[in-house]
Design a protein around this motif. Structure first.
Motif, short mmCIF file in Angstrom:
data_model
loop_
_atom_site.label_atom_id
_atom_site.label_comp_id
_atom_site.label_asym_id
_atom_site.label_seq_id
_atom_site.Cartn_x
_atom_site.Cartn_y
_atom_site.Cartn_z
N LEU A 118 0.83 -1.21 0.00
CA LEU A 118 0.00 0.00 0.00
C LEU A 118 0.86 1.26 0.00
O LEU A 118 0.55 2.23 -0.71
CB LEU A 118 -0.93 0.01 1.21
N ASN A 119 1.93 1.27 0.77
CA ASN A 119 2.82 2.42 0.82
C ASN A 119 3.44 2.68 -0.55
O ASN A 119 3.55 3.82 -0.99
CB ASN A 119 3.91 2.21 1.87
N HIS A 120 3.83 1.62 -1.24
CA HIS A 120 4.41 1.75 -2.57
C HIS A 120 3.39 2.35 -3.55
O HIS A 120 3.72 3.24 -4.32
CB HIS A 120 4.88 0.39 -3.06
N ASN A 121 2.16 1.87 -3.50
CA ASN A 121 1.12 2.39 -4.39
C ASN A 121 0.80 3.85 -4.10
O ASN A 121 0.61 4.65 -5.02
CB ASN A 121 -0.16 1.56 -4.27
N ILE A 122 0.73 4.22 -2.83
CA ILE A 122 0.44 5.60 -2.46
C ILE A 122 1.57 6.52 -2.92
O ILE A 122 1.32 7.61 -3.43
CB ILE A 122 0.20 5.71 -0.93
N ASN B 217 3.59 6.05 -5.48
CA ASN B 217 3.52 6.18 -6.93
C ASN B 217 2.39 7.11 -7.34
O ASN B 217 2.54 7.92 -8.26
CB ASN B 217 3.32 4.81 -7.58
N THR B 218 1.25 7.02 -6.68
CA THR B 218 0.11 7.88 -7.01
C THR B 218 0.44 9.33 -6.72
O THR B 218 0.15 10.22 -7.53
CB THR B 218 -1.13 7.44 -6.20
N THR B 219 1.07 9.59 -5.59
CA THR B 219 1.42 10.95 -5.21
C THR B 219 2.43 11.53 -6.20
O THR B 219 2.28 12.68 -6.64
CB THR B 219 2.01 10.98 -3.78
N ALA B 220 3.43 10.76 -6.57
CA ALA B 220 4.44 11.23 -7.52
C ALA B 220 3.79 11.50 -8.88
O ALA B 220 4.11 12.50 -9.54
CB ALA B 220 5.55 10.19 -7.65
N SER B 221 2.87 10.66 -9.29
CA SER B 221 2.19 10.83 -10.57
C SER B 221 1.38 12.13 -10.58
O SER B 221 1.41 12.87 -11.56
CB SER B 221 1.27 9.64 -10.83
N LYS B 222 0.68 12.41 -9.49
CA LYS B 222 -0.12 13.64 -9.42
C LYS B 222 0.78 14.87 -9.42
O LYS B 222 0.46 15.87 -10.04
CB LYS B 222 -1.01 13.62 -8.19
#
Length: 56
Positions: free
Chosen positions: A26-30, A32-37
């Motif tokens: 979950l930490n990895h996905n969060i 990646n999502t934050t960096a993408s935004k």
């Protein structure tokens, strides 16, 4: 009795390991999502700046 305690300890260890792996996932996905935004917002900002510069 020793078998039961060993089994309980093993089950607890498996649960702890599973929860730890799930939290890392979950930490990895969060992240990646934050960096993408962040990249998306920066991209939009740069595109607007380019439009302004072209108009000048």
């Amino acid at each position: 009795m020793k078998n039961k305690a060993a089994l309980l300890f093993g089950a607890l260890a498996v649960v702890v390991a599973g929860v730890t792996i799930f939290n890392i996932y979950l930490n990895h996905n969060i992240s990646n999502t934050t960096a993408s935004k962040q990249i998306q917002v920066t991209n939009e900002s740069l595109q607007e700046e380019n439009k302004e510069l072209k108009n000048n």
